[in-house]
Design a protein around this motif. Structure first.
Motif, PDB file in Angstrom:
ATOM      1  N   LEU A  96       0.831  -1.205   0.000  1.00  0.00           N
ATOM      2  CA  LEU A  96       0.000   0.000   0.000  1.00  0.00           C
ATOM      3  C   LEU A  96       0.866   1.257   0.000  1.00  0.00           C
ATOM      4  O   LEU A  96       0.575   2.226  -0.691  1.00  0.00           O
ATOM      5  N   LEU A 135      -3.067  -6.794   8.090  1.00  0.00           N
ATOM      6  CA  LEU A 135      -2.575  -5.488   7.661  1.00  0.00           C
ATOM      7  C   LEU A 135      -1.310  -5.204   8.452  1.00  0.00           C
ATOM      8  O   LEU A 135      -1.319  -5.272   9.684  1.00  0.00           O
ATOM      9  N   HIS A 188      -9.428  -1.967   5.168  1.00  0.00           N
ATOM     10  CA  HIS A 188      -8.382  -2.754   4.509  1.00  0.00           C
ATOM     11  C   HIS A 188      -8.585  -4.253   4.672  1.00  0.00           C
ATOM     12  O   HIS A 188      -8.235  -5.037   3.799  1.00  0.00           O
TER      13      HIS A 188
END
Lengths: 235, 235
Positions: A96, A135, A188
């Motif tokens: 990301l 994440l 996410h």
DNA sequence: CATTATAATTATACCGGTATAATTTATCAA
DNA sequence: TTGATAAATTATACCGGTATAATTATAATG
């Protein structure tokens, strides 16, 4: 590779190949010594390694026995950390963010660097068998991890550090929490705000004691099934 | 107590007493040998024990160094399991249920007993420093844990098994999940349905490999802060 | 047959040694 | 001063031995 590691590997492969069930007695020390043409102490060291890996247990006066195996679908979590024990799983990642920046006070403290030193910052989503696993936000000491790019971060950064940079990863300190997802994390992970998460802060050290990576990971609770084996101290 | 365990203890106490910070170099092997009047191998074994406990790390060609300590308020989670590493915390329990019953198929499977054999069933709430830590359901093989009562279950059942019954606890297999609380759990933990929980199924074994306890524990996420140290395998 | 005592088996503790690999320190050359 | 080279330091691998403690198998006993 060292002799005792080699022997440990061979015994492990033997157990897996023959699919030996829990409680199976392995050959006695003397037999293993002659089988692998080595000394008693080396065999003991190999077995001690396997015991700490959770593959066998030893009973004084009795023998060496095969220990229970993992349930299917559980991520094996040895005292090595997650990353290496993911065989059998398909792990991928989507990057990301990736940049070089100055660390916050907390990051600098944990990496034992100055706030003026550079760190690589990587934010990515990791997938397990196509599902969102977690994440991750990681900060790497740039003096140690001298270079990173998008392609590398799409794969295993630790493999890159070990193989390409030739650094030896040693140990880690982990701080584990159970919490609720905030908005950013939920979006996410494809979950809802307030859903559970396993939140882990980890400091990874090289084998010479230098911290090189500080990471914060939020795990998708739907994919978070871990298998952990304790061993007792008297090895 | 064994010599190498004794030496490990003394070194540990020394580190704690002097409050040595991370990175402090300990005396070299030769010095420790003469200091504790023992052989090289015994010192190495003591240090290996401390390394697996996460207290020190060793660097070949360099020395033996003190490792980082726990954050305050975190429950230290060694590869020994929770129970013994709770020094500094006040742990109590309230027994909700305690009876002898026949095991379900799952419980019988995990304890490796017949469905006609008896088990002790204990359901209790455990408190840490006065706060609700977890809700625990445990099944003990009655052939091994021959007697239990309310008073014993209010304290540490493991201490009782070790000391009064003289059994030696060996190792354990843990299956860890992150889930949402159901109604029963929420009411006992003083939380809301849907709140996060750490849910752990554990099978505890004696040191001879016999499973004696199968337990399901739901942790209160507000109290669930764990400290875990990995060590790498090359000890 | 059940219980107890004895012997055999087996893993572990502990010793002390040599060789080796990694790191650190000292030395030397440019 | 810097950088390369050599030497010293230090933990680790590996060996093989004796002694010990726990378990298991065997024999003896009632």
């Amino acid at each position: 590779m060292l002799k005792y590691q080699q022997i440990a590997n061979e015994i492990q492969h033997d157990i897996e190949k023959k699919d030996l069930p829990q409680g199976t007695k392995l050959p006695v020390l003397e037999t293993l010594m002659s089988q692998y043409k080595t000394s008693k102490s080396t065999v003991i060291k190999a077995l001690s390694l396997l015991e700490r890996k959770g593959l066998v247990y030893q009973v004084r006066g009795s023998g060496i026995f095969v220990r229970r195996r993992n349930r299917k679908g559980y991520i094996s979590f040895s005292n090595q950390g997650f990353s290496d024990e993911l065989s059998g799983f398909d792990i991928t990642a989507k990057v990301l963010e990736l940049d070089i920046r100055k660390p916050s006070a907390e990051v600098a403290f944990n990496l034992k660097i100055d706030s003026e030193d550079d760190v690589y910052y990587v934010k990515r989503i990791r997938y397990i068998n196509g599902q969102i696993l977690c994440l991750e936000e990681s900060y790497y000491n740039k003096d140690i991890v001298t270079y990173l790019n998008n392609e590398i971060a799409t794969g295993s950064i630790f493999d890159y550090i070990s193989n390409a940079l030739g650094a030896k990863i040693g140990f880690s300190d982990m701080y584990v929490h159970i919490q609720k997802l905030n908005e950013d994390e939920a979006s996410h992970l494809g979950l809802l705000v307030g859903d559970p998460k396993l939140f882990v802060e980890t400091i990874f050290y090289l084998n010479n004691g230098l911290p090189f990576d500080f990471s914060r990971i939020s795990y998708n609770y739907e994919q978070s099934q871990f298998f952990f084996q304790s061993t007792g101290y008297s090895l």
